[in-house]
Design a protein around this motif. Structure first.
Motif, short mmCIF file in Angstrom:
data_model
loop_
_atom_site.label_atom_id
_atom_site.label_comp_id
_atom_site.label_asym_id
_atom_site.label_seq_id
_atom_site.Cartn_x
_atom_site.Cartn_y
_atom_site.Cartn_z
N THR A 223 0.82 -1.22 0.00
CA THR A 223 0.00 0.00 0.00
C THR A 223 0.85 1.26 0.00
O THR A 223 0.34 2.34 -0.33
CB THR A 223 -0.93 0.01 1.22
N LEU A 226 0.79 3.10 -3.27
CA LEU A 226 -0.44 3.73 -3.73
C LEU A 226 -0.41 5.21 -3.38
O LEU A 226 -0.39 5.59 -2.22
CB LEU A 226 -1.66 3.07 -3.08
N LYS A 232 -6.28 4.15 -3.89
CA LYS A 232 -6.52 3.69 -2.51
C LYS A 232 -7.97 3.27 -2.33
O LYS A 232 -8.26 2.27 -1.66
CB LYS A 232 -6.17 4.81 -1.53
N TYR A 235 -8.36 -0.02 -4.07
CA TYR A 235 -7.67 -1.04 -3.27
C TYR A 235 -8.57 -1.53 -2.14
O TYR A 235 -8.73 -2.74 -1.92
CB TYR A 235 -6.37 -0.46 -2.70
N LYS A 236 -9.19 -0.60 -1.46
CA LYS A 236 -10.08 -0.95 -0.36
C LYS A 236 -11.26 -1.78 -0.86
O LYS A 236 -11.65 -2.78 -0.25
CB LYS A 236 -10.57 0.32 0.32
N CYS A 239 -10.10 -5.34 -1.83
CA CYS A 239 -9.84 -6.15 -0.63
C CYS A 239 -11.14 -6.63 0.00
O CYS A 239 -11.24 -7.78 0.47
CB CYS A 239 -9.03 -5.35 0.38
#
Length: 762
Positions: A223, A226, A232, A235-236, A239
């Motif tokens: 991370t 990023l 970001k 990415y969240k 995930c």
């Protein structure tokens, strides 16, 4: 069946199959897409853009139009073919002149569409029909089970739409379609069918690459790397999605609508129920309204509904499953369907298991780019079980399919052959760039050449430097005119012809021309007096800085082009329409006046009209009546004119000549002088000052009488000789008629074709 009727039928079908909630969502998406599409076309008005191909979209639903219009347009753009599109209800006849090829997608016939196609064929344009479904004949659509639920009135409306679709198809020169089975059926209606398979757009490929990255790489990177807020956020999200996947969960995906009242899915429903019973880690993901059939009720916690979404979100949705299910019953309609579902899944590296039917059978390689099943429960069960148990096999098949579809099933990579086909069916075209479409001798020659070329099947356009864009009617031909002032020209031309020095710049600046020609009809440098800038500009046209073929209708022009500019020019004799300019004996023995005709623009010094009227001043006005015919110039105050004929329509010009006895022509400069030839062809007589443009066919004392320029008295005596000497008149009459016969356009047509590098067999 009109647009409203089609919308109603589709609405009923959606409500019946997917429910009211899904219908509402689809309707909102449809409205949003069409508003966006209409706005995007504001800068591409089909009446203002002159391009290669126009797609006429007869389908109001976005998905088919996207594949068969937008994606094919992207393919053409990738091969330097410029296209445009219009919804069929917005078509106008003004659009026909602007394009070389027309592709009607799912377009029902209307009065305007019928006129449009007829005019396109009159212009020698190519007309094709595009279809991705068998909605072209009742013998096919009567097999659709859903239609049996319609009332008689609804069914009659649907059938009317099918019949109108077929009528448009039959008017076309050929068809383009997406699958082999469709092509086989279409050959019963049109002579030529080309298969251009559905392809994913470059944007779809981009979104698919993003979906792969978000699933396979983003959740596992450091991370600290990023930096952007959007990364970001994604990415969240990635995930959270992966976190929701439970252990060794295997996700099956069905992306073809509701799983209820669906014959295709019902075919494998027992297999899915058996699999979910045996494998507790299997989850079924379904796009659309979730109405779980009773066979799957025991596993409803593992049946996940996914909402309908915009196509730009579909790659991410497909990427969230492990196995893509594409069952299809064996039917002529399913055999005609495209392989879209396999392509869309393959582009996000998701393996597909499908029925061994139609396009899927043609495009997928079993056990290499997916698994193909015979339509029986055992085969579907065994092969699906194989995929569920073998993650490595899933990955291998998905990767192979991804590599194949990325290169062979996307617009840009799969554009060349389609572009090659479209270019191959384009009718050879030629454009004449004219300074205006107002009548003059030189312009009429251009019109005649254009009419001859069109009559032999070529696609001919006049590009007007002025504002006028009304078609030119010439000898039964309707020659389209486009205006450089009001239209954007982006089409390709096999040949383009400049017709005046000022039009040569179009050939220099426009890149998409194969062969360039400069049609020289006069020594235009001498159109202007010393000190006029245009004199220099005109002379530059004989020294172009790019390759151009010089052509001319004047032996004199041919000679000075070689002598003064070292330019070899092809020569074509000028002709005359003897069907219009018919001979009529003149009567010199009655008590009426002898009618003298003066022709020419009094504003152009090289026409030397003043000298003609100085000759008139010396004639006996009691014996002679003076007519003056001019398209642009008007009589000067001192001219003696009994009748002024201004802007006489060309078709009326022969009547003017037939009503006059003698023509006086005093021009200083002409490459080819038409009025003496026209006067002789009608049986009249000519007194003329010789110049380089008329001595090509005029012979003193044979078919006319010459006088030396500035010797008006000689011209007066020539007129009086004609009036008093019947033997001279007979000689001039006979030789004049013979001269005109040798210039009959009908005898020159083959030479006109060769003049522009065409031949009759092309």
């Amino acid at each position: 069946m009109g647009r409203v009727g089609e919308l109603l039928d589709k609405s009923k079908e959606t409500i019946s199959n997917d429910g009211v909630a899904i219908f509402a969502k689809k309707s909102a998406a449809y409205v949003k897409r069409h508003i966006t599409r209409d706005k995007s076309n504001e800068n591409n008005d089909p009446e203002k853009l002159v391009a290669d191909v126009l797609f006429i979209n007869g389908c109001f639903l976005p998905h088919p139009s996207r594949y068969r219009v937008s994606h094919q347009r992207e393919q053409l753009l990738a091969t330097n073919i410029v296209s445009n599109e219009v919804f069929y209800e917005n078509v106008t006849l003004e659009m026909v002149k602007n394009y070389r090829v027309f592709i009607f997608f799912r377009c029902p016939i209307t009065d305007t569409i019928k006129e449009f196609i007829e005019l396109a064929k009159q212009y020698n344009k190519k007309v094709l029909f595009d279809i991705d479904d068998l909605v072209i004949d009742k013998k096919y659509t009567d097999q659709i089970k859903y239609l049996k639920t319609l009332s008689k009135e609804e069914k009659d409306g649907y059938d009317d739409g099918v019949n109108r679709m077929q009528e448009t198809l039959r008017m076309c020169d050929g068809a383009i379609t997406s699958t082999e089975r469709l092509a086989a059926e279409l050959r019963n209606y049109v002579p030529e069918v080309y298969i251009n398979r559905n392809t994913a757009s470059d944007r779809m490929l981009e979104l698919s690459e993003h979906a792969i990255y978000n699933r396979d790489k983003l959740p596992y990177i450091n991370t600290d790397n990023l930096t952007h807020r959007s990364e970001k956020k994604q990415y969240k999200k990635s995930c959270e999605i992966i976190k929701g996947w439970k252990g060794k969960e295997v996700r099956l995906g069905y992306f073809s609508g509701s799983i209820t009242h669906n014959d295709d899915f019902n075919m494998i429903l027992p297999v899915i129920a058996r699999i979910m019973k045996e494998y507790s880690n299997v989850v079924l993901h379904v796009v659309g309204e979730l109405d779980i059939p009773k066979e799957l009720e025991p596993f409803k916690e593992r049946v996940v509904g996914m909402p309908f979404c915009d196509w730009q979100k579909l790659p991410e949705l497909i990427a969230s499953v492990d196995i893509n299910l594409v069952p299809l019953e064996q039917s002529i309609f399913n055999e005609a369907k495209s392989e879209n579902k396999w392509v869309e899944a393959s582009l996000v590296k998701v393996v597909t298991i499908a029925s061994n039917v139609g396009a899927l059978k043609d495009m997928m390689v079993d056990s290499e780019t997916g698994l193909l099943c015979d339509n029986n429960e055992d085969d579907w069960y065994n092969r699906l079980k194989q995929l569920i148990e073998n993650e490595q096999l899933r990955s291998k098949l998905a990767e192979t399919a991804y590599q194949y579809t990325k290169k062979h099933c996307t617009t840009v990579y799969n554009s060349y052959q389609f572009g090659k086909y479209i270019k191959s069916i384009m009718v050879p075209n030629i454009a004449f760039v004219v300074p205006s479409v107002q009548t003059s001798g030189g312009i009429l020659v251009i019109f005649k050449h254009a009419a001859i070329l069109q009559s032999y099947g070529y696609d001919v356009t006049l590009i007007n430097d002025g504002f006028e864009s009304k078609d030119i009617l010439k000898d039964g031909s309707r020659i389209p005119v486009v205006s450089k002032q009001t239209q954007q020209i982006h089409t390709s031309f096999d040949k383009m012809v400049a017709t005046l020095w000022s039009t040569l710049s179009t050939l220099a600046l426009y890149p998409n021309i194969k062969d360039r020609y400069y049609f020289v009809q006069n020594f235009e440098t001498d159109f202007y007096e010393a000190g006029n800038f245009f004199k220099v500009a005109a002379n530059q046209s004989y020294n172009p800085c790019f390759d151009v073929n010089f052509i001319t209708i004047s032996k004199w022009c041919q000679n000075w082009l070689v002598d003064s500019y070292e330019k070899d020019a092809s020569y074509l004799p000028n002709g005359i329409d003897l069907e219009h300019f018919t001979a009529k004996k003149r009567n010199f023995n009655n008590n009426g006046k002898i009618r003298i005709l003066v022709e020419g623009n009094s504003n152009d010094y090289y026409k030397n009209v003043d000298e003609s009227f100085r000759i008139i001043e010396q004639l006996d006005k009691d014996k002679y009546e003076i007519w003056f015919m001019s398209y642009l110039g008007k009589p000067k105050a001192w001219y003696h004119v009994d009748k002024f004929l201004h802007k006489v329509p060309y078709e009326k010009v022969p009547e003017v000549y037939q009503q006059c006895h003698i023509l006086i022509k005093s021009s200083l400069l002409e490459s080819f002088s038409y009025p003496p030839l026209e006067m002789m062809s009608t049986g009249g007589y000519v007194v003329v000052a010789p110049n380089e443009g008329n001595i090509e066919y005029l012979r003193d004392e044979e078919n006319c009488l010459f006088y030396d320029r500035n010797k008006e008295g000689d011209a007066v005596r020539a007129i009086e000789r004609i009036c008093s000497d019947s033997n001279l008149r007979d000689k001039l009459y006979e030789n004049g008629i013979e001269t005109a016969k040798r210039r009959d356009w009908r005898e020159l047509e083959k030479e006109v074709l060769s003049f522009y590098g065409f031949n009759r067999g092309e």
